[in-house]
Design a protein around this motif. Structure first.
Motif, PDB file in Angstrom:
ATOM      1  N   ALA A  43       0.828  -1.209   0.000  1.00 10.06           N
ATOM      2  CA  ALA A  43       0.000   0.000   0.000  1.00 10.06           C
ATOM      3  C   ALA A  43       0.860   1.257   0.000  1.00 10.06           C
ATOM      4  O   ALA A  43       0.532   2.237  -0.668  1.00 10.06           O
ATOM      5  CB  ALA A  43      -0.928  -0.006   1.216  1.00 10.06           C
ATOM      6  N   THR A  44       1.976   1.228   0.708  1.00  8.05           N
ATOM      7  CA  THR A  44       2.879   2.377   0.728  1.00  8.05           C
ATOM      8  C   THR A  44       3.470   2.621  -0.655  1.00  8.05           C
ATOM      9  O   THR A  44       3.547   3.763  -1.112  1.00  8.05           O
ATOM     10  CB  THR A  44       4.006   2.159   1.752  1.00  8.05           C
ATOM     11  N   PHE A  45       3.865   1.558  -1.325  1.00  9.14           N
ATOM     12  CA  PHE A  45       4.383   1.707  -2.684  1.00  9.14           C
ATOM     13  C   PHE A  45       3.341   2.339  -3.602  1.00  9.14           C
ATOM     14  O   PHE A  45       3.618   3.312  -4.302  1.00  9.14           O
ATOM     15  CB  PHE A  45       4.831   0.363  -3.266  1.00  9.14           C
ATOM     16  N   TRP A  46       2.135   1.785  -3.629  1.00  9.02           N
ATOM     17  CA  TRP A  46       1.106   2.286  -4.531  1.00  9.02           C
ATOM     18  C   TRP A  46       0.648   3.683  -4.139  1.00  9.02           C
ATOM     19  O   TRP A  46       0.275   4.483  -5.002  1.00  9.02           O
ATOM     20  CB  TRP A  46      -0.057   1.312  -4.617  1.00  9.02           C
ATOM     21  N   SER A  47       0.682   3.977  -2.868  1.00  4.70           N
ATOM     22  CA  SER A  47       0.341   5.328  -2.422  1.00  4.70           C
ATOM     23  C   SER A  47       1.367   6.333  -2.930  1.00  4.70           C
ATOM     24  O   SER A  47       1.015   7.390  -3.468  1.00  4.70           O
ATOM     25  CB  SER A  47       0.263   5.362  -0.896  1.00  4.70           C
ATOM     26  N   ARG A  48       2.632   6.012  -2.786  1.00  2.00           N
ATOM     27  CA  ARG A  48       3.690   6.903  -3.281  1.00  2.00           C
ATOM     28  C   ARG A  48       3.646   7.026  -4.801  1.00  2.00           C
ATOM     29  O   ARG A  48       3.845   8.112  -5.354  1.00  2.00           O
ATOM     30  CB  ARG A  48       5.054   6.417  -2.821  1.00  2.00           C
ATOM     31  N   PHE A  49       3.393   5.930  -5.475  1.00  2.00           N
ATOM     32  CA  PHE A  49       3.265   5.961  -6.932  1.00  2.00           C
ATOM     33  C   PHE A  49       2.123   6.888  -7.345  1.00  2.00           C
ATOM     34  O   PHE A  49       2.269   7.709  -8.247  1.00  2.00           O
ATOM     35  CB  PHE A  49       3.021   4.538  -7.468  1.00  2.00           C
ATOM     36  N   SER A  50       0.982   6.763  -6.694  1.00  2.00           N
ATOM     37  CA  SER A  50      -0.180   7.589  -7.009  1.00  2.00           C
ATOM     38  C   SER A  50       0.099   9.062  -6.759  1.00  2.00           C
ATOM     39  O   SER A  50      -0.264   9.919  -7.567  1.00  2.00           O
ATOM     40  CB  SER A  50      -1.383   7.148  -6.174  1.00  2.00           C
ATOM     41  N   LEU A  51       0.748   9.368  -5.641  1.00  2.00           N
ATOM     42  CA  LEU A  51       1.067  10.763  -5.338  1.00  2.00           C
ATOM     43  C   LEU A  51       2.078  11.324  -6.330  1.00  2.00           C
ATOM     44  O   LEU A  51       1.993  12.491  -6.725  1.00  2.00           O
ATOM     45  CB  LEU A  51       1.572  10.890  -3.907  1.00  2.00           C
ATOM     46  N   LEU A  52       3.012  10.502  -6.735  1.00  2.00           N
ATOM     47  CA  LEU A  52       3.973  10.930  -7.753  1.00  2.00           C
ATOM     48  C   LEU A  52       3.256  11.259  -9.061  1.00  2.00           C
ATOM     49  O   LEU A  52       3.556  12.273  -9.706  1.00  2.00           O
ATOM     50  CB  LEU A  52       5.016   9.835  -7.976  1.00  2.00           C
ATOM     51  N   MET A  53       2.297  10.445  -9.439  1.00  2.00           N
ATOM     52  CA  MET A  53       1.533  10.711 -10.655  1.00  2.00           C
ATOM     53  C   MET A  53       0.701  11.982 -10.525  1.00  2.00           C
ATOM     54  O   MET A  53       0.491  12.694 -11.506  1.00  2.00           O
ATOM     55  CB  MET A  53       0.630   9.522 -10.997  1.00  2.00           C
ATOM     56  N   LEU A  54       0.230  12.269  -9.300  1.00  2.00           N
ATOM     57  CA  LEU A  54      -0.520  13.508  -9.082  1.00  2.00           C
ATOM     58  C   LEU A  54       0.358  14.745  -9.277  1.00  2.00           C
ATOM     59  O   LEU A  54      -0.147  15.829  -9.570  1.00  2.00           O
ATOM     60  CB  LEU A  54      -1.133  13.530  -7.682  1.00  2.00           C
ATOM     61  N   PHE A  55       1.652  14.599  -9.089  1.00  2.00           N
ATOM     62  CA  PHE A  55       2.557  15.714  -9.338  1.00  2.00           C
ATOM     63  C   PHE A  55       3.043  15.745 -10.789  1.00  2.00           C
ATOM     64  O   PHE A  55       3.135  16.804 -11.396  1.00  2.00           O
ATOM     65  CB  PHE A  55       3.766  15.660  -8.390  1.00  2.00           C
ATOM     66  N   LEU A  56       3.357  14.590 -11.345  1.00  2.00           N
ATOM     67  CA  LEU A  56       3.926  14.555 -12.686  1.00  2.00           C
ATOM     68  C   LEU A  56       2.930  14.905 -13.790  1.00  2.00           C
ATOM     69  O   LEU A  56       3.291  15.585 -14.753  1.00  2.00           O
ATOM     70  CB  LEU A  56       4.532  13.180 -12.965  1.00  2.00           C
ATOM     71  N   THR A  57       1.699  14.456 -13.665  1.00  2.00           N
ATOM     72  CA  THR A  57       0.731  14.693 -14.726  1.00  2.00           C
ATOM     73  C   THR A  57       0.464  16.185 -14.953  1.00  2.00           C
ATOM     74  O   THR A  57       0.573  16.661 -16.089  1.00  2.00           O
ATOM     75  CB  THR A  57      -0.580  13.926 -14.453  1.00  2.00           C
ATOM     76  N   PRO A  58       0.151  16.968 -13.913  1.00  2.00           N
ATOM     77  CA  PRO A  58      -0.027  18.407 -14.154  1.00  2.00           C
ATOM     78  C   PRO A  58       1.240  19.094 -14.647  1.00  2.00           C
ATOM     79  O   PRO A  58       1.179  19.978 -15.506  1.00  2.00           O
ATOM     80  CB  PRO A  58      -0.440  18.959 -12.788  1.00  2.00           C
ATOM     81  N   LEU A  59       2.392  18.671 -14.130  1.00  2.00           N
ATOM     82  CA  LEU A  59       3.645  19.268 -14.596  1.00  2.00           C
ATOM     83  C   LEU A  59       3.866  19.003 -16.083  1.00  2.00           C
ATOM     84  O   LEU A  59       4.272  19.895 -16.825  1.00  2.00           O
ATOM     85  CB  LEU A  59       4.830  18.727 -13.796  1.00  2.00           C
ATOM     86  N   MET A  60       3.592  17.795 -16.514  1.00  2.00           N
ATOM     87  CA  MET A  60       3.762  17.469 -17.928  1.00  2.00           C
ATOM     88  C   MET A  60       2.798  18.272 -18.798  1.00  2.00           C
ATOM     89  O   MET A  60       3.183  18.777 -19.847  1.00  2.00           O
ATOM     90  CB  MET A  60       3.573  15.969 -18.160  1.00  2.00           C
ATOM     91  N   PHE A  61       1.554  18.419 -18.348  1.00  2.00           N
ATOM     92  CA  PHE A  61       0.594  19.212 -19.110  1.00  2.00           C
ATOM     93  C   PHE A  61       1.074  20.656 -19.244  1.00  2.00           C
ATOM     94  O   PHE A  61       1.015  21.243 -20.325  1.00  2.00           O
ATOM     95  CB  PHE A  61      -0.784  19.187 -18.438  1.00  2.00           C
ATOM     96  N   VAL A  62       1.551  21.230 -18.155  1.00  2.00           N
ATOM     97  CA  VAL A  62       2.000  22.629 -18.173  1.00  2.00           C
ATOM     98  C   VAL A  62       3.252  22.790 -19.025  1.00  2.00           C
ATOM     99  O   VAL A  62       3.375  23.738 -19.808  1.00  2.00           O
ATOM    100  CB  VAL A  62       2.239  23.141 -16.730  1.00  2.00           C
ATOM    101  N   ILE A  63       4.179  21.862 -18.909  1.00  2.00           N
ATOM    102  CA  ILE A  63       5.416  21.971 -19.681  1.00  2.00           C
ATOM    103  C   ILE A  63       5.150  21.787 -21.175  1.00  2.00           C
ATOM    104  O   ILE A  63       5.669  22.528 -22.008  1.00  2.00           O
ATOM    105  CB  ILE A  63       6.463  20.961 -19.169  1.00  2.00           C
ATOM    106  N   PHE A  64       4.321  20.813 -21.532  1.00  2.00           N
ATOM    107  CA  PHE A  64       4.074  20.540 -22.945  1.00  2.00           C
ATOM    108  C   PHE A  64       3.133  21.549 -23.608  1.00  2.00           C
ATOM    109  O   PHE A  64       3.305  21.874 -24.771  1.00  2.00           O
ATOM    110  CB  PHE A  64       3.515  19.133 -23.144  1.00  2.00           C
ATOM    111  N   PHE A  65       2.143  22.031 -22.865  1.00  2.00           N
ATOM    112  CA  PHE A  65       1.113  22.861 -23.479  1.00  2.00           C
ATOM    113  C   PHE A  65       1.043  24.281 -22.908  1.00  2.00           C
ATOM    114  O   PHE A  65       0.118  25.017 -23.234  1.00  2.00           O
ATOM    115  CB  PHE A  65      -0.262  22.189 -23.343  1.00  2.00           C
ATOM    116  N   GLY A  66       1.989  24.639 -22.062  1.00  2.00           N
ATOM    117  CA  GLY A  66       1.991  25.971 -21.464  1.00  2.00           C
ATOM    118  C   GLY A  66       2.307  27.058 -22.471  1.00  2.00           C
ATOM    119  O   GLY A  66       2.756  26.805 -23.589  1.00  2.00           O
ATOM    120  N   MET A  67       2.082  28.290 -22.051  1.00  2.00           N
ATOM    121  CA  MET A  67       2.249  29.421 -22.955  1.00  2.00           C
ATOM    122  C   MET A  67       3.378  30.358 -22.528  1.00  2.00           C
ATOM    123  O   MET A  67       3.442  31.489 -22.994  1.00  2.00           O
ATOM    124  CB  MET A  67       0.949  30.223 -23.026  1.00  2.00           C
ATOM    125  N   SER A  68       4.252  29.914 -21.647  1.00  2.00           N
ATOM    126  CA  SER A  68       5.287  30.817 -21.134  1.00  2.00           C
ATOM    127  C   SER A  68       6.254  31.273 -22.216  1.00  2.00           C
ATOM    128  O   SER A  68       6.838  32.344 -22.115  1.00  2.00           O
ATOM    129  CB  SER A  68       6.058  30.154 -19.987  1.00  2.00           C
TER     130      SER A  68
END
Length: 122
Positions: A43-68
């Motif tokens: 459960a600790t592994f999957w919890s950490r994996f899930s939290l990591l995905m919660l950080f990586l997914t928005p970051l990837m969206f912003v980096i790939f599709f951002g307007m900076s």
């Protein structure tokens, strides 16, 4: 505002949205995963994996599709797009987790398990 400042603002917005979501979901997710996995280590592994995905997914969206890096975009448009992409990224990550977790929970088994745990606690 220069390009680097815009980029830092986009990344900061993504991290803030992810942090807020992580703060809200961590305890509930960990308890659910312990129940599903039957083991704290798994459960600790999957919890950490899930939290990591919660950080990586928005970051990837912003980096790939951002307007900076778009010099024609206004500052408020950059912030608006970053917030929208961050929320979309969190939505996609949470929906992905929800879909995977729902595959392991059947309504009859969940209800029976819940009733058993209530009886044991009494």
């Amino acid at each position: 505002m220069d390009v680097l400042t815009r980029f830092i603002i986009e990344i900061s917005i993504a991290l803030l949205v992810s942090s807020a979501t992580t703060f809200v979901i961590t305890t509930v997710l960990k308890n659910l995963l312990i129940d599903l996995c039957g083991d704290v280590v798994r459960a600790t592994f999957w919890s950490r994996f899930s939290l990591l995905m919660l950080f990586l997914t928005p970051l990837m969206f912003v980096i790939f599709f951002g307007m900076s890096f778009d010099s024609a975009a206004t500052d408020h448009l950059v912030v608006k797009r970053a917030l929208g992409l961050s929320l979309l990224g969190v939505f996609c990550a949470v929906m992905g987790m929800a879909f995977q977790i729902s595959q392991f929970i059947s309504s009859k088994n969940a209800l029976a398990s819940r009733e058993e745990s209530i009886k044991e606690n009494e």
